[in-house]
Design an enzyme around this catalytic site. Structure first.
Site, PDB file in Angstrom:
ATOM      1  CD  GLU A 117       6.564 -44.021  99.855  1.00 44.84           C
ATOM      2  OE1 GLU A 117       6.532 -45.100 100.458  1.00 44.84           O
ATOM      3  OE2 GLU A 117       6.086 -43.868  98.713  1.00 44.84           O
ATOM      4  CD  GLU A 137       1.321 -43.463  98.986  1.00 45.66           C
ATOM      5  OE1 GLU A 137       2.448 -43.191  98.553  1.00 45.66           O
ATOM      6  OE2 GLU A 137       0.868 -43.000 100.071  1.00 45.66           O
TER       7      GLU A 137
END
Length: 725
Positions: A117, A137
């Site tokens: 990210e 995730e």
């Protein structure tokens, strides 16, 4: 005291600031690292001698993502939590991504979760060919929380990004380049120089200054296509994980960014993340994450400073169902394998099964033709033990026949060297029955219990006897790591840990059916609970002959806790043996697809007649919750006995054994973790109630009764004085 993670900044003569994430071993993103990273960025933005920035990680690893330990700290409120959206909006979006100086991510090793990210906020990404990139995730019960739900779809397209995030798929550098996730591929030794030059070229307008990832539209599908893709993604999420909310919440977050704009998507992302990180599935999955990594720590063994010995050659006796799978697992990890069989015909059949296993991986794109040929070149077949003189480990993998196993160990010991590990793949038989405790090689005897199919199933149950040397245990732990298995070390007993827990699972299921519950309803209750299959579908898969051989071992070792049912023996008499005969509790077509068989009622009625059991009207009306509890609470009870007897060291080891060996839903945290969420007092009271009606199979053990009386978790530490281990 462990030092805090941080980010460093170093400015070169070329005007490029190298910002390095430093938090070994994987450069995880703790809050300390993130705050330090923010400071480093702001310093680089302020400094006049900095014209471009390269972000990287120390020791050849970009970042493994947000520190999982920090999840626990946030869940337990041990640390002050940043304001909602502080990292994703204030730091990454409103500070980093809007930088007026070019930002280039130099990715080596891995860029996972929050690491990727951060990289996606940069103006360009340079990767090495074998670097792994992804947003995994969802495997921890949460969603990306630093903007990944909004940036990845805009970089690689909606369909591909949903696939990557919903399946936690990681891509290597080459594929990432094809997808548009990275802009160039270079070797590790060229990475730093290339990234620096790329950053300077952007500054000097020799390369395009890309639009911020958050606002890219060139890879995005049309709104109509996007809605269809999102609809399909929701349907898949419901099909694969019907009990889980977070995959659907994730799709909602992605959709918000498409419909209402990326900034609205970021807001919904952090709001959803805040809810999910405190959810039951997230807490359970984080528990499993740490429990899995904790299985390799064995008190009194791994803390002795022993170094694993080199194991390169493995001899496997038996090329049947288990043997060929075990051989495949070792060949895939570049071990030399000698397969021993009794005659040419069965030896050839075993080798062909191994070839078929390897070829299947080639067909699925999981193994190259070159590695296929290499694996086969490591395999040798033999009809005698002469070649066993050079092996480092022998694994007996024949059928559960005690006399045969005993003879094999007598024969093997004559040929193997004094350092050779002597392992049995028995799934149930007490190792002391196979090899005499007083044997001169008893210190080298160990159980290496693989699960079928052995080259696929991730668990390796390592069984130690009273005489097994710590060195041999350390050796096998290391072997397990190299063949990509999760090891659980247990003390020797009939059934060890996994099959001892599994036995009451099937026993209770037979009791319920004979007392009036429906086979299909029970199996449906367990699949709805999250199991891959229920007890009767499992019976069919394992096969009745194996199931009854296993039962015979338990009948002799725990006679007071047996439910004596004639149901399976009656079916065996009619050659109904499970999937292999296409008839068991279900009927099977040529694709092994199961369908109910009305004729099964005839066998159940006959079994009732023999057992003298009558239908209990309550059983015919059991709710799914009651079915699950009546079958799983005896499993919890047996797990408590394993803890009390010291068969396992830690409750968390049983959680891993239940998830990887029995198929217990990981998002429920494993058998003991789940039991603690239900409550020991409730479990004990229900077992007491059923024991009064249906017998000793439900009688709570002392460990469970004591924990219930004191109102404390089952996972609490056992008094060492009461433990055998």
């Amino acid at each position: 005291m462990k030092s805090k993670g941080r980010a460093s900044i170093d400015v070169g003569a070329d005007g490029v600031a190298i910002i390095t994430i430093i938090n070994p071993p994987v450069n995880s993103l703790s809050l300390d690292v993130l705050y330090s990273l923010k400071d480093a960025f702001e310093e680089a933005f302020r400094r006049d001698d900095v014209k471009a920035i390269v972000v990287t990680g120390c020791h050849g690893k970009f970042s493994g993502g947000f520190n999982i330990s920090s999840f626990v700290d946030l869940q337990q409120e041990k640390v002050a939590q940043p304001n909602p959206g502080y990292i994703s909006l204030e730091i990454l979006t409103d500070t980093v991504e809007v930088s007026k100086k070019p930002l280039v991510a130099a990715i080596d090793g891995h860029a996972l979760g929050g690491g990727l990210e951060i990289a996606m906020c940069c103006h360009a990404r340079i990767s090495t060919p074998n670097a792994k990139l992804g947003l995994p995730e969802l495997h921890l019960g949460i969603i990306p929380g630093f903007g990944g739900t909004q940036r990845l779809p805009r970089l690689v397209g909606l369909a591909k990004s949903l696939e990557m995030m919903l399946t936690a798929k990681l891509v290597k550098g080459e594929e990432a380049l094809d997808l548009g996730l990275v802009d160039a591929i270079v070797s590790s030794n060229q990475l730093s120089d290339t990234a620096r030059k790329w950053a300077v070229d952007i500054w000097e307008h020799k390369r395009p200054w890309n639009i911020a990832s958050l606002y890219r539209t060139d890879k995005m599908e049309s709104l109509g296509e996007a809605k269809e893709i999102l609809k399909y993604a929701r349907a898949q999420a419901l099909r694969i994980a019907p009990n889980l909310h977070h995959p659907l919440a994730f799709v909602d977050v992605v959709e918000e960014g498409i419909v209402s704009g990326p900034r609205a998507g970021l807001i919904k992302e952090y709001e959803t993340f805040e809810v999910l990180i405190r959810s039951g599935p997230c807490k359970a999955l984080v528990h499993i994450f740490f429990a899995q990594r904790g299985t390799v720590r064995v008190p009194g063994v791994t803390d002795l400073g022993l170094v694993p010995r080199r194991v390169k050659r493995v001899g496997i006796i038996g090329g049947g169902l288990m043997g060929f799978g075990i051989a495949t697992a070792f060949l895939l990890s570049n071990y030399h394998v000698i397969l021993k069989e009794v005659n040419d015909k069965v030896l050839e059949a075993g080798i062909e099964r191994i070839k078929a296993n390897l070829q299947s991986r080639v067909n699925k794109g999981k193994l190259s033709r070159e590695k296929f040929e290499k694996a086969l070149s490591l395999l040798i077949g033999t009809l005698d033990y002469e070649s066993f003189r050079a092996i480092d480990m022998a694994i007996e993998a024949v059928t559960e026949d005690l006399s045969l196993k005993k003879q094999i160990f007598v024969d093997v010991e004559k040929y193997c060297s004094p350092h050779c590990i002597l392992a049995s793949n028995t799934s149930t038989i007490d190792l002391n029955l196979i090899v005499d405790e007083k044997s001169k090689y008893a210190d080298r005897i160990i159980g290496a219990h693989f699960f079928s199919p052995a080259h696929v199933m991730p668990l390796l149950e390592i069984v130690r006897t009273q005489n097994t040397s710590p060195q041999v245990i350390v050796d096998l732990l290391n072997v397990g790591k190299k063949i990509k298995k999760t090891p659980v070390v247990v003390r020797n007993c009939t059934g060890f840990a996994v099959n001892r827990m599994l036995f009451p699972f099937t026993q209770a299921a037979l009791l319920l059916v004979e007392h009036g519950a429906d086979v299909c309803c029970i199996d449906s209750a367990f699949t709805n609970f999250g199991m891959a299959m229920g007890p009767f579908r499992l019976f069919d898969l394992v096969g009745f002959n194996i199931a009854m051989a296993s039962e015979a071992q338990f009948v002799s070792s725990m006679p007071g806790r047996i439910y004596k049912s004639m149901l399976i023996p009656l079916m065996q008499q009619d050659k109904r043996l499970g999937e292999t005969t296409r008839k068991g509790f279900y009927l099977y077509d040529e694709r092994r697809k199961a369908k109910p068989d009305p004729d099964i009622k005839r066998y159940i009625e006959k079994a009732r007649e023999i057992s003298g059991v009558s239908i209990d009207p309550k059983m015919a009306k059991l709710s799914e919750k009651d079915m699950v509890e009546m079958i799983f609470f005896p499993v919890v009870n047996e797990a408590c006995r394993l803890l009390a007897e010291g068969i396992v060291v830690k409750a968390s080891d049983l959680d891993i054994a239940s998830v990887m060996g029995i198929g217990f839903p990981p998002y429920r945290g494993g058998i003991i973790y789940w039991a603690d969420t239900v409550g020991s007092k409730y479990i004990c009271s229900r077992l007491d109630e059923w024991a009064t009606i249906y017998g000793k199979i439900f009688m709570p053990c002392d460990y469970l009764a004591e924990k219930a009386a004191r109102g404390i978790p089952l996972s609490g530490t056992m008094d060492p004085a009461k433990s055998r281990l």
